[in-house]
Write an enzyme that holds these catalytic residues in place. Structure first.
Site, PDB file in Angstrom:
ATOM      1  N   ASP A  13       0.816  -1.227   0.000  1.00 45.93           N
ATOM      2  CA  ASP A  13       0.000   0.000   0.000  1.00 45.93           C
ATOM      3  C   ASP A  13       0.842   1.267   0.000  1.00 45.93           C
ATOM      4  O   ASP A  13       0.411   2.305   0.503  1.00 45.93           O
ATOM      5  CB  ASP A  13      -0.950   0.037   1.216  1.00 45.93           C
ATOM      6  CG  ASP A  13      -1.735  -1.245   1.346  1.00 45.93           C
ATOM      7  OD1 ASP A  13      -2.212  -1.737   0.307  1.00 45.93           O
ATOM      8  OD2 ASP A  13      -1.855  -1.769   2.463  1.00 45.93           O
ATOM      9  N   LYS A  16       2.401   2.134  -5.044  1.00 44.17           N
ATOM     10  CA  LYS A  16       3.142   1.631  -6.208  1.00 44.17           C
ATOM     11  C   LYS A  16       2.368   1.856  -7.504  1.00 44.17           C
ATOM     12  O   LYS A  16       2.964   2.105  -8.541  1.00 44.17           O
ATOM     13  CB  LYS A  16       3.414   0.129  -6.061  1.00 44.17           C
ATOM     14  CG  LYS A  16       4.404  -0.206  -4.966  1.00 44.17           C
ATOM     15  CD  LYS A  16       4.611  -1.703  -4.851  1.00 44.17           C
ATOM     16  CE  LYS A  16       3.365  -2.438  -4.437  1.00 44.17           C
ATOM     17  NZ  LYS A  16       2.856  -2.118  -3.102  1.00 44.17           N
ATOM     18  N   GLY A  17       1.031   1.751  -7.428  1.00 46.40           N
ATOM     19  CA  GLY A  17       0.213   1.887  -8.636  1.00 46.40           C
ATOM     20  C   GLY A  17       0.464   3.217  -9.314  1.00 46.40           C
ATOM     21  O   GLY A  17       0.741   3.278 -10.508  1.00 46.40           O
ATOM     22  N   GLY A  40      -3.977  -4.350  -4.463  1.00 56.86           N
ATOM     23  CA  GLY A  40      -4.954  -3.353  -4.883  1.00 56.86           C
ATOM     24  C   GLY A  40      -4.208  -2.082  -5.226  1.00 56.86           C
ATOM     25  O   GLY A  40      -3.667  -1.430  -4.350  1.00 56.86           O
ATOM     26  N   HIS A  41      -4.108  -1.781  -6.493  1.00 52.37           N
ATOM     27  CA  HIS A  41      -3.366  -0.599  -6.924  1.00 52.37           C
ATOM     28  C   HIS A  41      -4.346   0.454  -7.436  1.00 52.37           C
ATOM     29  O   HIS A  41      -5.134   0.182  -8.325  1.00 52.37           O
ATOM     30  CB  HIS A  41      -2.365  -0.974  -8.022  1.00 52.37           C
ATOM     31  CG  HIS A  41      -1.263  -1.855  -7.527  1.00 52.37           C
ATOM     32  ND1 HIS A  41      -0.415  -2.540  -8.339  1.00 52.37           N
ATOM     33  CD2 HIS A  41      -0.889  -2.159  -6.268  1.00 52.37           C
ATOM     34  CE1 HIS A  41       0.457  -3.226  -7.606  1.00 52.37           C
ATOM     35  NE2 HIS A  41       0.175  -3.016  -6.344  1.00 52.37           N
ATOM     36  N   GLN A 225       2.356  -6.005  -3.217  1.00 54.17           N
ATOM     37  CA  GLN A 225       2.612  -6.033  -1.762  1.00 54.17           C
ATOM     38  C   GLN A 225       3.909  -5.269  -1.456  1.00 54.17           C
ATOM     39  O   GLN A 225       4.205  -4.318  -2.137  1.00 54.17           O
ATOM     40  CB  GLN A 225       2.664  -7.470  -1.223  1.00 54.17           C
ATOM     41  CG  GLN A 225       1.303  -8.159  -1.196  1.00 54.17           C
ATOM     42  CD  GLN A 225       0.912  -8.751  -2.529  1.00 54.17           C
ATOM     43  OE1 GLN A 225       1.717  -9.381  -3.177  1.00 54.17           O
ATOM     44  NE2 GLN A 225      -0.317  -8.554  -2.940  1.00 54.17           N
ATOM     45  N   PRO A 309      -9.392  -0.770   7.854  1.00 54.79           N
ATOM     46  CA  PRO A 309      -8.551   0.357   8.239  1.00 54.79           C
ATOM     47  C   PRO A 309      -7.123  -0.120   8.423  1.00 54.79           C
ATOM     48  O   PRO A 309      -6.887  -1.211   8.948  1.00 54.79           O
ATOM     49  CB  PRO A 309      -9.136   0.829   9.575  1.00 54.79           C
ATOM     50  CG  PRO A 309     -10.112  -0.190   9.997  1.00 54.79           C
ATOM     51  CD  PRO A 309     -10.403  -1.114   8.854  1.00 54.79           C
ATOM     52  N   ARG A 310      -6.163   0.669   7.938  1.00 53.84           N
ATOM     53  CA  ARG A 310      -4.764   0.254   8.075  1.00 53.84           C
ATOM     54  C   ARG A 310      -4.197   0.731   9.402  1.00 53.84           C
ATOM     55  O   ARG A 310      -4.569   1.794   9.897  1.00 53.84           O
ATOM     56  CB  ARG A 310      -3.940   0.834   6.926  1.00 53.84           C
ATOM     57  CG  ARG A 310      -4.383   0.294   5.589  1.00 53.84           C
ATOM     58  CD  ARG A 310      -3.546   0.823   4.433  1.00 53.84           C
ATOM     59  NE  ARG A 310      -4.140   0.376   3.180  1.00 53.84           N
ATOM     60  CZ  ARG A 310      -4.276   1.131   2.094  1.00 53.84           C
ATOM     61  NH1 ARG A 310      -3.847   2.363   2.087  1.00 53.84           N
ATOM     62  NH2 ARG A 310      -4.846   0.643   1.017  1.00 53.84           N
TER      63      ARG A 310
END
Ligand code: IMP
Length: 436
Positions: A13, A16-17, A40-41, A225, A309-310
């Site tokens: 997260d 990178k996208g 998920g990008h 990742q 939530p991170r």
């Protein structure tokens, strides 16, 4: 470039996208080499926001051919859903633009069911997986019982293999986990439909990438990742099941390392993590809330794939230096610098205390890392919004100092910082201004 590898330098997260999107504009080939739809990008192009899970972000740059490498695990249903979503928005996802390695492994419904059952069985010790079947699919691959994408080439023969695999996995589901079995024939019928659509996309990816490199093409390998989730080099067992580090690119594509020009590490200006496992700089106070955001903005710290939530905390410089080492990073892109605005003071972890001893390097193993207390360096913060800044010299002095400290602690130049989600909110950091 010949080969540029982009890796996450933290626990995923990192953004990178959008970094890949930046590089993909100059790439002829964009590849994913590991993981599956656990990734998920998010890429923002003008008013459009794309969430990609399997297809490389390069698909949004019309000049790039996109490739799913052999190191990936691919859920055909998820891939087709993503392809259909892109096609509905006018993105070309024909076989001329998208290629799937015949050696990649497939994720079937029995793998997702097993992922959920295994997580339930782990109870308190759950890894907090994305429940996408990643671990079980890689387990089958390593045990030499998995199904490779090449099975898509012959839908009827593949369907028989699928039915046999589901029947075998049903034994684990029911006898080991007390879970419901799946209907092997129903899964096989679904496979036939997916295979008919995906068969034209199959390719010998190793050969394709090699030939393109030989011909002078610029290849961009998009890691999924992050370094700290790598099966070998992450905080095992709280990791994913693939090689997320730069080394994984060679195995996951089938090309040699001699083509590599750059290894770009993407790191947030702070630390986040989803799922379980140690995170020495995790915070539970108002700073964590500030870093996480409320969820009102798409860039707030809530999972793209799961919506969870991170966990948030200060930048862990020890782990960033570690990521620089294991990946051989040539440069860093520091994302979300703008989010630190308004915090006073700022902190960066530069070492750990473990059992009364000061450590400059991260200890091996999740158990030891979980017992580490961070040693922080304090820096002045800044106020005001960075979102409109476009030149490094226009960053507030405190932000420039922060970037310079990251360079010194990581031992790798910071080449860009991002100050917002848009394509143009990326600032080039010139070499001179990035040193103390
Ligand atoms: P799995 O890859 O679904 O097996 O999940 C294993 C661990 O990796 C869990 O802690 C997940 O939260 C984490 N993880 C997997 N993919 C991503 C990602 O794309 N971003 C962040 N964490 C991830």
């Amino acid at each position: 470039m010949p080969l540029t590898i982009i890796v996450g330098a933290q626990w995923g997260d990192e953004g990178k996208g959008r970094v890949t999107d930046l590089f993909a504009a100059q790439a002829d080939v964009a590849v994913r080499y590991s993981g599956g739809d656990n990734a998920g990008h998010t890429v923002t192009v003008g008013a459009e926001r794309y969430k990609l899970h399997l297809v490389p972000s390069g698909i949004l740059c019309p000049g790039a051919v996109c490739v799913l490498g052999s190191g990936m695990v691919i859920n055909p249903e998820a891939l087709l859903r993503e392809m259909d979503g892109l096609a509905a928005r006018g993105v070309d996802v024909s076989p001329a633009r998208l290629k799937i390695s015949r050696a990649a492994h497939l994720i079937l419904p029995c793998h997702t069911a097993l992922d959920a059952a295994a997580e339930r069985a782990r109870g308190q010790g759950a890894i907090g997986t994305t429940l996408r079947g990643i671990g079980p699919a890689y387990t089958d691959k390593a045990a030499r019982g998995g199904l490779r994408a090449e099975a898509l080439a012959d839908p009827e023969a593949g369907a028989e293999q699928v039915a046999a695999l589901v029947a075998e996995k049903n034994r684990s589901l029911t006898q080991l986990y007390g879970a419901e079995p799946l209907d092997p024939q129903a899964v096989a019928r679904q496979f036939v439909e997916h295979a008919r659509r995906l068969a034209p996309y199959l390719a010998d990816v190793s050969l394709y990438v090699y030939e393109r490199l030989q011909a002078g093409a610029r290849v961009l390998a998009e890691g999924a990742q992050g370094t700290l989730l790598d099966l070998d080099h992450g905080s095992y067992p709280f990791v994913t099941s693939s090689s997320t580090t730069a080394g994984g690119a060679f195995a996951g594509l089938g090309v040699g390392p001699q083509w590599t020009a750059r290894v770009v590490g993407v790191a947030k200006a702070f630390q986040t993590r989803v799922g379980s496992g140690p995170m020495p700089t995790e915070l539970h106070d108002e700073v964590a809330q500030h870093l996480r955001g409320t969820g009102a903005n798409p860039w707030d710290e809530y999972g793209t794939t799961t919506g969870r939530p991170r966990r948030c905390g200060w930048l862990d410089g020890v782990l960033l230096r570690y990521a620089a080492r294991v990946n051989g990073l040539t440069e860093i892109v520091l994302t979300k610098l703008d989010i630190l605005g308004g915090l006073e003071p700022l902190r960066i972890c530069t070492g750990y205390l473990l059992d009364g001893e000061r450590l400059a390097e991260a200890p091996l193993g999740a158990e030891a890392l979980a017992r580490c207390t961070p040693i922080y360096e304090e820096l002045s913060g800044w106020t005001g919004d960075l979102q409109d800044v476009r030149r490094s010299a226009d960053l507030p002095e405190a932000a420039q100092v922060y970037v310079r400290r990251v360079v010194a602690i990581a031992g790798v130049p910071v080449a860009w910082v991002s100050v917002g989600p848009e394509r143009d909110q990326m600032i080039t950091i010139d070499e001179e201004s990035s040193h103390d």
